[in-house]
Design a protein around this motif. Structure first.
Motif, PDB file in Angstrom:
ATOM      1  N   HIS A 125       9.462  79.700  86.007  1.00 47.32           N
ATOM      2  CA  HIS A 125       9.605  80.297  87.791  1.00 47.32           C
ATOM      3  C   HIS A 125      10.842  79.832  88.451  1.00 47.32           C
ATOM      4  O   HIS A 125      11.157  78.669  88.351  1.00 47.32           O
ATOM      5  CB  HIS A 125       8.214  79.714  88.320  1.00 47.32           C
ATOM      6  N   ASP A 126      11.064  80.986  89.361  1.00 52.98           N
ATOM      7  CA  ASP A 126      12.092  80.508  90.258  1.00 52.98           C
ATOM      8  C   ASP A 126      11.528  79.625  91.492  1.00 52.98           C
ATOM      9  O   ASP A 126      10.112  79.518  91.388  1.00 52.98           O
ATOM     10  CB  ASP A 126      12.868  81.363  90.761  1.00 52.98           C
ATOM     11  N   ALA A 127      12.376  79.093  92.501  1.00 52.10           N
ATOM     12  CA  ALA A 127      11.591  78.306  93.644  1.00 52.10           C
ATOM     13  C   ALA A 127      11.085  79.278  94.579  1.00 52.10           C
ATOM     14  O   ALA A 127      11.133  78.627  95.778  1.00 52.10           O
ATOM     15  CB  ALA A 127      12.498  77.482  93.961  1.00 52.10           C
ATOM     16  N   THR A 128      10.752  80.566  94.393  1.00 54.50           N
ATOM     17  CA  THR A 128      10.412  81.348  95.519  1.00 54.50           C
ATOM     18  C   THR A 128       8.977  81.595  95.559  1.00 54.50           C
ATOM     19  O   THR A 128       8.363  81.890  94.378  1.00 54.50           O
ATOM     20  CB  THR A 128      11.333  82.727  95.572  1.00 54.50           C
ATOM     21  N   TYR A 129       8.242  81.635  96.792  1.00 51.74           N
ATOM     22  CA  TYR A 129       6.767  81.838  96.858  1.00 51.74           C
ATOM     23  C   TYR A 129       6.758  82.837  98.124  1.00 51.74           C
ATOM     24  O   TYR A 129       7.369  82.544  99.050  1.00 51.74           O
ATOM     25  CB  TYR A 129       6.194  80.636  97.060  1.00 51.74           C
ATOM     26  N   MET A 130       5.940  84.011  97.829  1.00 45.87           N
ATOM     27  CA  MET A 130       5.964  84.870  98.911  1.00 45.87           C
ATOM     28  C   MET A 130       4.474  85.624  98.705  1.00 45.87           C
ATOM     29  O   MET A 130       4.127  85.791  97.502  1.00 45.87           O
ATOM     30  CB  MET A 130       6.973  85.663  98.939  1.00 45.87           C
ATOM     31  N   PRO A 131       3.793  86.117  99.880  1.00 43.89           N
ATOM     32  CA  PRO A 131       2.432  86.873  99.435  1.00 43.89           C
ATOM     33  C   PRO A 131       2.926  88.248  99.016  1.00 43.89           C
ATOM     34  O   PRO A 131       3.968  88.617  99.175  1.00 43.89           O
ATOM     35  CB  PRO A 131       1.977  87.001 100.916  1.00 43.89           C
ATOM     36  N   LYS A 132       1.781  88.825  98.730  1.00 47.47           N
ATOM     37  CA  LYS A 132       2.213  90.172  98.070  1.00 47.47           C
ATOM     38  C   LYS A 132       2.626  91.221  98.992  1.00 47.47           C
ATOM     39  O   LYS A 132       3.766  92.121  98.672  1.00 47.47           O
ATOM     40  CB  LYS A 132       0.896  90.711  97.490  1.00 47.47           C
ATOM     41  N   GLU A 135       6.483  90.781  99.297  1.00 44.46           N
ATOM     42  CA  GLU A 135       7.174  91.271  98.306  1.00 44.46           C
ATOM     43  C   GLU A 135       7.123  92.945  98.272  1.00 44.46           C
ATOM     44  O   GLU A 135       8.225  93.504  97.855  1.00 44.46           O
ATOM     45  CB  GLU A 135       6.553  90.830  97.113  1.00 44.46           C
ATOM     46  N   ALA A 154      16.640  83.533 100.805  1.00 47.13           N
ATOM     47  CA  ALA A 154      15.448  82.909 101.560  1.00 47.13           C
ATOM     48  C   ALA A 154      15.578  83.311 102.842  1.00 47.13           C
ATOM     49  O   ALA A 154      14.449  83.675 103.472  1.00 47.13           O
ATOM     50  CB  ALA A 154      14.939  81.904 101.162  1.00 47.13           C
ATOM     51  N   ASP A 158      12.114  84.699 104.608  1.00 45.08           N
ATOM     52  CA  ASP A 158      11.000  83.749 104.554  1.00 45.08           C
ATOM     53  C   ASP A 158       9.988  83.665 105.906  1.00 45.08           C
ATOM     54  O   ASP A 158       9.074  83.191 106.159  1.00 45.08           O
ATOM     55  CB  ASP A 158      11.382  82.410 104.220  1.00 45.08           C
TER      56      ASP A 158
ATOM     57  N   ALA B  61      -2.240  84.126  98.723  1.00 43.40           N
ATOM     58  CA  ALA B  61      -1.715  83.942  97.335  1.00 43.40           C
ATOM     59  C   ALA B  61      -0.401  84.446  97.045  1.00 43.40           C
ATOM     60  O   ALA B  61       0.058  85.362  97.947  1.00 43.40           O
ATOM     61  CB  ALA B  61      -2.926  84.790  96.652  1.00 43.40           C
ATOM     62  N   ASP B  62       0.447  83.914  96.080  1.00 38.51           N
ATOM     63  CA  ASP B  62       1.631  84.469  95.643  1.00 38.51           C
ATOM     64  C   ASP B  62       1.548  85.673  94.947  1.00 38.51           C
ATOM     65  O   ASP B  62       0.546  86.118  94.185  1.00 38.51           O
ATOM     66  CB  ASP B  62       2.190  83.356  94.805  1.00 38.51           C
ATOM     67  N   TRP B  63       2.775  86.507  95.220  1.00 39.13           N
ATOM     68  CA  TRP B  63       2.755  87.926  94.595  1.00 39.13           C
ATOM     69  C   TRP B  63       2.455  87.754  93.101  1.00 39.13           C
ATOM     70  O   TRP B  63       1.978  88.682  92.658  1.00 39.13           O
ATOM     71  CB  TRP B  63       3.839  88.496  95.148  1.00 39.13           C
ATOM     72  N   GLN B 200      11.292  74.625  87.974  1.00 44.42           N
ATOM     73  CA  GLN B 200      12.312  75.128  89.086  1.00 44.42           C
ATOM     74  C   GLN B 200      12.804  74.114  89.967  1.00 44.42           C
ATOM     75  O   GLN B 200      12.240  73.136  90.272  1.00 44.42           O
ATOM     76  CB  GLN B 200      11.572  76.154  89.854  1.00 44.42           C
ATOM     77  N   THR B 203      12.397  73.998  96.371  1.00 44.16           N
ATOM     78  CA  THR B 203      11.915  75.034  97.205  1.00 44.16           C
ATOM     79  C   THR B 203      12.444  74.715  98.666  1.00 44.16           C
ATOM     80  O   THR B 203      12.933  75.621  99.487  1.00 44.16           O
ATOM     81  CB  THR B 203      10.417  75.527  97.319  1.00 44.16           C
ATOM     82  N   SER B 211      12.746  78.370 100.445  1.00 42.36           N
ATOM     83  CA  SER B 211      12.356  79.728  99.896  1.00 42.36           C
ATOM     84  C   SER B 211      10.854  80.062  99.609  1.00 42.36           C
ATOM     85  O   SER B 211      10.475  80.544  98.279  1.00 42.36           O
ATOM     86  CB  SER B 211      13.251  79.836  98.521  1.00 42.36           C
ATOM     87  N   TYR B 213       7.568  81.676 101.702  1.00 38.83           N
ATOM     88  CA  TYR B 213       7.272  82.552 102.953  1.00 38.83           C
ATOM     89  C   TYR B 213       6.348  81.516 104.349  1.00 38.83           C
ATOM     90  O   TYR B 213       5.886  80.387 103.726  1.00 38.83           O
ATOM     91  CB  TYR B 213       6.199  83.629 102.921  1.00 38.83           C
ATOM     92  N   MET B 216       2.962  79.959 103.887  1.00 41.06           N
ATOM     93  CA  MET B 216       2.728  78.876 103.197  1.00 41.06           C
ATOM     94  C   MET B 216       3.626  77.625 103.354  1.00 41.06           C
ATOM     95  O   MET B 216       3.248  76.625 102.931  1.00 41.06           O
ATOM     96  CB  MET B 216       3.313  79.396 101.520  1.00 41.06           C
TER      97      MET B 216
END
Lengths: 167, 260, 55
Positions: A125-132, A135, A154, A158, B61-63, B200, B203, B211, B213, B216
């Motif tokens: 996994h890369d270090a990015t997190y985002m809601p759907k 994306e 980011a 973000d 939740a994450d995508w 990873q 963040t 990185s 949102y 979160m």
């Protein structure tokens, strides 16, 4: 006071000695601490044929072909690091995060034909997190296609306002 | 640096110590700590509850990870506290070796079990996160291995400080172990940069945008503050108990001597 | 909720581990305070928290 001062200098001297010794030792064994080898490094660091090693890189866009053979899933895909690429063949269930554009680490051997026969595939996994919705917004605005590679910088998303950017 | 003689007689109120030495006076420490403790407890409880409930129920939740990303709100604060706790332990070891403050020895003995607990929590939640996402409970990459080493350093300190008949010798040996082991902290921090790992990279970094949102980021920061306050509150309570227990032992010994 | 068993186990541990440490520290502190007060009446008078600070 002087005894304290002396103990302080002894500790400082030990820390300097230990620190530089560890730095030297770490840089010396650095090559053995890598978890995987990238396709671009294969030419220089290729292990002898038949020996297991880990190959790491991104699953190239449009390269994944899945089929079923003898009741088990068979996957063929290309792993690339931008400099070189290797075709990987894996029989088994891929992890949840596996997709085109995702980085993966595969354990296996290089065959004579140059194909990598994997016995295990892990998603990196890369270090990015985002809601759907974020994306989706990035995808719709054409700023990111997840299948093509990692997310954009980011700072560009973000804190972005999803309702405005996405639609 | 004329405060050191204060240490020889325990409570001598009204004498102004200097700098650190002031807090090395056990009586003064107990009075100050008793005042700080309730505030720290309240802060720990409120922030931790807010952060974890927010992370579990209200954060998105994450995508691609789905709800598994919620493990982050436990795992990342626990990982930060594992390292920060060790930094605190190393600071105590330094003060103990150079200035010979008895309070630093007591605090070090009380930090290491808590630090080991938070490191174990970090490793366990990392495993629970790695299995569904990476496809493996554990891999021997540089990040995971260096955190496992941190766990063993904590365990080593716990055992070593209690392994000698003379507690001072144990504490001295423990302090040296902790300072030697401090080299593991930069290795943990930079392992994901120096070597290619399955884990990873960070963040949240000092420079550069985080990185993840914003919806979160907030629960993560609050959970991290909550865990920090929890760690501090637990260590403070344990250190207070240790100071009192030492005074109890001294009183019992004096009483036994008076009787004989 | 996806991956529920993993998330639930993580949160259970994330609450149980700090809570166990906090409870143990609270009990130990209470015991130490009571024993000290029983041994040293002077400490009770000026003592470190007749009123102050639960753990």
């Amino acid at each position: 006071m002087t005894r304290k001062r002396r103990r302080l200098w002894i500790v400082v001297a030990c820390a300097l000695g230990l620190g530089s010794a560890s730095a030297l030792a770490l840089s010396a064994v650095s090559d053995n601490l890598v978890f995987f080898i990238a396709p671009g490094d294969l030419a220089a660091k290729a292990p002898p044929p038949g020996r297991d090693f880990r190959l790491g890189g991104m699953v190239a866009q449009g390269s994944l072909h899945q089929s079923t053979q003898d009741g088990r899933p068979l996957s063929l895909f290309t792993v690339t690091d931008g400099r070189a690429s290797v075709v990987v063949r894996y029989r088994g269930i891929l992890p949840d995060l596996f997709r085109e554009g995702q980085s993966i680490v595969a354990l296996g051997t290089l065959t004579k034909s140059g194909q990598f026969r994997a016995s295990e595939v892990l998603a990196k996994h890369d270090a990015t997190y985002m809601p759907k919705d974020v994306e989706q917004a990035l995808r719709k605005s054409g700023r990111w296609n997840p299948a093509a590679g990692p997310a954009p910088a980011a700072a560009s998303w973000d804190t972005m306002n999803v309702s405005k950017a996405g639609g | 640096m004329d405060g050191s003689h204060i240490l020889t007689n325990a409570p001598r109120p009204g004498r102004p110590g200097r700098s650190l030495h002031r807090f090395a006076n056990p009586g003064r420490f107990l009075r100050l700590a008793a005042r700080v403790q309730p505030w720290l407890n309240a802060l720990a409880l409120i922030l931790t509850a807010t952060g974890l409930i927010w992370g579990l129920f209200f954060a998105p939740a994450d995508w691609q990870q789905g709800d598994a990303v919620r493990i982050m709100y436990i795992h990342v604060p626990a990982a930060w506290l594992a390292s920060a706790g060790y930094a605190g332990l190393a600071a105590c070891a330094l003060v103990s070796l150079i200035w010979r403050h008895p309070l630093a020895d007591l605090a070090a003995m009380e930090i290491s079990p808590v630090g080991a607990g938070f490191t174990a929590l970090c490793l366990a939640t990392g495993s629970l996160w790695g299995k569904p996402m990476w496809g493996a409970w554990w891999v021997w990459d540089a990040r995971l291995t260096s955190v496992l080493v941190l766990f063993f350093l904590y365990l080593g300190h716990i055992v070593l400080v209690r392994a000698f008949d003379d507690p001072v010798r144990g504490q001295r040996a423990g302090a040296i172990l902790v300072l030697v082991g401090a080299i593991d902290l930069p290795i943990i921090k930079f392992s994901v940069v120096w070597w290619n790992t399955l884990h990873q990279p960070d963040t949240i970094t000092l420079l550069g945008a985080p990185s993840l949102y914003i919806t979160m980021l907030w629960p993560l920061l609050i959970a991290a503050l909550g865990y920090s306050a929890t760690f501090a509150a637990i260590v403070l309570a344990r250190t207070r108990a240790a100071v009192m227990e030492r005074r109890i032992r001294a009183l019992l010994a004096a009483r036994a001597e008076a009787l004989s | 909720m996806t991956h529920l068993p993993y998330v639930a186990a993580s949160y259970a541990l994330g609450v149980a581990v700090p809570a166990a440490f906090a409870l143990a520290a609270f009990l130990r502190l209470g015991l130490a305070r009571r024993r000290l007060a029983a041994l040293d009446p002077r400490a009770r008078a000026r003592g470190p928290g007749k009123t102050g600070g639960a753990a």
